[in-house]
Design a protein around this motif. Structure first.
Motif, mmCIF file in Angstrom:
data_model
loop_
_atom_site.group_PDB
_atom_site.id
_atom_site.type_symbol
_atom_site.label_atom_id
_atom_site.label_comp_id
_atom_site.label_asym_id
_atom_site.label_seq_id
_atom_site.Cartn_x
_atom_site.Cartn_y
_atom_site.Cartn_z
ATOM 1 N N CYS A 176 32.230 -9.658 15.678
ATOM 2 C CA CYS A 176 31.911 -10.195 16.764
ATOM 3 C C CYS A 176 32.873 -9.419 17.749
ATOM 4 C CB CYS A 176 32.247 -11.638 16.733
ATOM 5 S SG CYS A 176 32.041 -12.657 18.364
ATOM 6 N N ASP A 177 34.298 -9.830 18.296
ATOM 7 C CA ASP A 177 34.933 -9.200 19.104
ATOM 8 C C ASP A 177 36.505 -9.254 18.819
ATOM 9 O OD1 ASP A 177 35.526 -12.283 19.113
ATOM 10 O OD2 ASP A 177 36.481 -12.285 21.078
ATOM 11 N N ASP A 178 36.524 -9.369 17.383
ATOM 12 C CA ASP A 178 37.941 -8.852 16.758
ATOM 13 C C ASP A 178 37.623 -7.432 15.869
ATOM 14 O OD1 ASP A 178 39.505 -10.746 17.832
ATOM 15 O OD2 ASP A 178 39.080 -12.175 16.369
ATOM 16 N N THR A 179 38.362 -6.397 15.848
ATOM 17 C CA THR A 179 38.366 -5.473 15.051
ATOM 18 C C THR A 179 39.474 -5.396 14.189
ATOM 19 O OG1 THR A 179 37.762 -4.146 17.384
ATOM 20 C CG2 THR A 179 38.382 -2.865 14.930
ATOM 21 N N SER A 180 39.059 -5.534 12.975
ATOM 22 C CA SER A 180 40.213 -5.542 11.762
ATOM 23 C C SER A 180 40.121 -4.900 10.620
ATOM 24 C CB SER A 180 40.070 -7.215 11.385
ATOM 25 O OG SER A 180 41.208 -7.658 10.537
ATOM 26 N N ALA A 181 41.086 -4.533 9.924
ATOM 27 C CA ALA A 181 41.267 -3.637 8.886
ATOM 28 C C ALA A 181 42.176 -4.346 8.046
ATOM 29 C CB ALA A 181 41.183 -2.267 9.278
ATOM 30 N N ALA A 182 42.006 -4.214 6.753
ATOM 31 C CA ALA A 182 43.061 -4.916 5.662
ATOM 32 C C ALA A 182 43.244 -3.814 4.559
ATOM 33 C CB ALA A 182 42.840 -6.083 5.444
ATOM 34 N N VAL A 183 44.029 -3.877 4.097
ATOM 35 C CA VAL A 183 44.248 -3.345 2.512
ATOM 36 C C VAL A 183 44.701 -4.156 1.432
ATOM 37 C CG1 VAL A 183 45.364 -1.427 1.157
ATOM 38 C CG2 VAL A 183 44.793 -1.036 3.559
ATOM 39 N N LEU A 184 43.756 -4.344 0.372
ATOM 40 C CA LEU A 184 44.102 -5.165 -0.674
ATOM 41 C C LEU A 184 44.295 -4.205 -1.873
ATOM 42 C CD1 LEU A 184 42.608 -7.065 1.482
ATOM 43 C CD2 LEU A 184 42.403 -8.558 -0.658
ATOM 44 N N ALA A 218 35.073 -1.595 1.872
ATOM 45 C CA ALA A 218 34.323 -2.747 2.224
ATOM 46 C C ALA A 218 34.182 -2.958 3.686
ATOM 47 C CB ALA A 218 35.077 -3.887 1.589
ATOM 48 N N PHE A 219 32.859 -3.679 3.944
ATOM 49 C CA PHE A 219 32.488 -3.961 5.489
ATOM 50 C C PHE A 219 31.789 -5.123 5.391
ATOM 51 C CE2 PHE A 219 29.307 -1.468 3.641
ATOM 52 C CZ PHE A 219 28.001 -1.726 4.297
ATOM 53 N N PRO A 258 32.905 4.494 -3.541
ATOM 54 C CA PRO A 258 31.806 3.336 -3.284
ATOM 55 C C PRO A 258 32.036 2.266 -1.876
ATOM 56 C CG PRO A 258 33.342 2.775 -5.108
ATOM 57 C CD PRO A 258 33.660 4.118 -4.735
ATOM 58 N N LEU A 259 30.989 1.998 -1.560
ATOM 59 C CA LEU A 259 30.923 1.045 -0.601
ATOM 60 C C LEU A 259 30.691 -0.443 -0.939
ATOM 61 C CD1 LEU A 259 28.790 2.722 2.236
ATOM 62 C CD2 LEU A 259 30.865 1.952 2.777
ATOM 63 N N ILE A 260 31.186 -1.338 -0.527
ATOM 64 C CA ILE A 260 30.865 -2.774 -0.748
ATOM 65 C C ILE A 260 30.430 -3.592 0.410
ATOM 66 C CG2 ILE A 260 31.916 -4.879 -2.013
ATOM 67 C CD1 ILE A 260 33.680 -3.007 -3.412
ATOM 68 N N GLU A 261 29.355 -4.198 0.395
ATOM 69 C CA GLU A 261 28.924 -4.827 1.482
ATOM 70 C C GLU A 261 29.347 -6.410 1.599
ATOM 71 O OE1 GLU A 261 25.963 -6.992 2.089
ATOM 72 O OE2 GLU A 261 25.430 -6.881 0.125
ATOM 73 N N VAL A 262 29.664 -7.330 2.499
ATOM 74 C CA VAL A 262 30.199 -8.517 2.450
ATOM 75 C C VAL A 262 29.569 -9.386 3.474
ATOM 76 C CG1 VAL A 262 32.291 -10.070 2.679
ATOM 77 C CG2 VAL A 262 32.440 -7.991 1.401
ATOM 78 N N ASN A 263 29.177 -10.227 3.115
ATOM 79 C CA ASN A 263 28.527 -11.501 4.030
ATOM 80 C C ASN A 263 29.818 -12.138 4.659
ATOM 81 O OD1 ASN A 263 27.849 -14.591 4.636
ATOM 82 N ND2 ASN A 263 26.003 -13.423 4.562
ATOM 83 N N HIS A 264 29.623 -12.132 6.199
ATOM 84 C CA HIS A 264 30.627 -12.692 6.624
ATOM 85 C C HIS A 264 31.087 -14.056 6.718
ATOM 86 C CE1 HIS A 264 33.245 -13.037 10.489
ATOM 87 N NE2 HIS A 264 32.870 -14.128 10.908
ATOM 88 N N GLY A 291 38.111 -8.006 2.475
ATOM 89 C CA GLY A 291 38.620 -7.321 1.151
ATOM 90 C C GLY A 291 38.620 -8.459 -0.161
ATOM 91 N N ILE A 292 38.874 -9.548 0.011
ATOM 92 C CA ILE A 292 38.875 -10.455 -1.289
ATOM 93 C C ILE A 292 37.483 -10.730 -1.628
ATOM 94 C CG2 ILE A 292 38.854 -12.540 0.071
ATOM 95 C CD1 ILE A 292 40.710 -11.796 -3.196
ATOM 96 N N ALA A 293 36.639 -10.933 -0.654
ATOM 97 C CA ALA A 293 34.949 -10.838 -1.358
ATOM 98 C C ALA A 293 34.718 -9.632 -2.004
ATOM 99 C CB ALA A 293 34.230 -11.285 0.014
ATOM 100 N N ALA A 294 35.005 -8.285 -1.467
ATOM 101 C CA ALA A 294 34.840 -7.152 -1.895
ATOM 102 C C ALA A 294 35.292 -6.898 -3.333
ATOM 103 C CB ALA A 294 35.099 -6.167 -0.960
#
Length: 334
Positions: free
Chosen positions: A11-19, A76-77, A104-110, A312-315
């Motif tokens: 939406c309107d927040d750009t976010s990145a995290a490392v787990l 993940a995205f 690898p890539l991991i797709e996540v449902n919001h 990240g946790i879902a991924a």
């Protein structure tokens, strides 16, 4: 041990995290103030802001975590749902970076990510839910009662048949010209008002489903009639109006959720999504927990709104199953 870089741009927040596995090392969020003057998110402006923000946000997340991109095991995205233009920025960035690093890539449902945010560990003694548990997922676009049997086995027991609860709150704020985003403003003003000052109609919907369009209409017509006789009615009763509409919506949410939890005999419950930041809802779910002896999980404020740590946790749980995304996967809006 795995290191995952997660990206959220639905939406309107750009976010990145490392787990590191299920432990959060960093979680960076860049919010967009440009939408305030328009009273809501403008999709084209949101996507442009994501393009400006994503590189510095990802770089900051990696530096805060003390991780070099060469150490990453997966990216993940958020694939959807969300605004198409916003999603495209995050999805394209994730694909390019993963391909460049050869990981690898991991797709996540919001929506799943919001629910699974309860499994993020921020300390060694973090407590997470045990299956089965029930979650009330409430945001500006979604309202669902979910029974979780596993991390990705989420049974929908009830949902809104029209508008979402968060949308109803924001609409009430817009009718009163309180500003954007409306939810936090109503929550703040409601603390000074009487929640029983005014009554608004709630629909009689079968089962555990919700409807909020009627509540919005009831609120609109109520104010229309009052303003005809007193043009300053809103200003004179602002706090009471906020407290009353907040109680109407949140009580409606909790009443059905309580019935569903009793019927399904769960002992653990949770709330998630942007509206889980609402103080009335947070207090209400805690009171239900005390009443029924349930263990209650309420997200910290940083995990209520859109953030990459939940992605990240879902991924992470998908990584354990070796569920990777193909480079050709497009984003989806619904």
């Amino acid at each position: 041990m795995s290191l995952i870089l997660a990206i959220e741009s639905s939406c309107d927040d750009t976010s990145a995290a490392v787990l590191r596995d299920d432990r959060m090392l960093s979680n960076v969020i860049a919010s967009q103030k440009v939408h305030e003057q328009f009273g809501g998110v403008v999709p084209e402006l949101a996507s442009r802001a994501h393009q400006q923000n994503i590189l510095p946000v990802v770089d900051t997340a990696l530096r805060n975590a003390g991780v070099d991109k060469s150490q990453l095991d997966a990216i993940a995205f958020t694939r959807g749902p969300g605004l198409l233009g916003s999603l495209l920025v995050g999805v394209s960035f994730a694909k390019s970076m993963a391909q460049g690093l050869g990981i690898p890539l991991i797709e996540v449902n919001h929506l799943q990510a919001h629910v699974l945010s309860h499994f993020i560990k921020t300390t060694d003694d973090s407590v997470v839910p045990q299956f089965p548990f029930m979650c009330l997922l409430v945001s500006g676009g979604h309202t669902q009662i979910l029974l979780l049997h596993d991390h990705f086995d989420m049974e929908t027991l009830g949902q809104t048949i029209d508008d979402a609860a968060g949308e109803a709150i924001d609409k009430a704020a817009k009718i009163m010209d309180l500003g954007y985003p409306g939810g936090p403003i109503i929550d703040r003003l409601a603390k000074e008002g009487n929640p029983d000052a005014f009554q608004f109609a709630t629909p009689n919907i079968a089962g555990y489903d919700y409807s909020f369009s009627g509540i919005k209409t009831s609120f609109l017509y109520f104010l229309r009639d009052k303003l005809e006789s007193d043009p300053d009615f809103i200003e004179k009763n602002k706090a009471d109006l906020c407290a009353s509409i907040q109680k109407c919506i949140m009580s409606f949410l909790l009443k059905k959720f309580e019935k569903a939890a009793i019927k399904n005999r769960v002992r653990q419950v949770a709330i998630a999504g942007g509206v889980s930041a609402n103080s009335y809802l947070r207090d209400g779910i805690m009171q239900l927990g005390k009443k029924h002896g349930w263990k209650v999980f309420v997200p910290t404020m940083q995990f209520c709104t859109d953030n990459a740590a939940m992605v990240g946790i879902a991924a992470y749980f998908k990584l354990l199953r070796k569920e990777f995304a193909d480079i050709s996967m497009p984003p989806y809006t619904r």
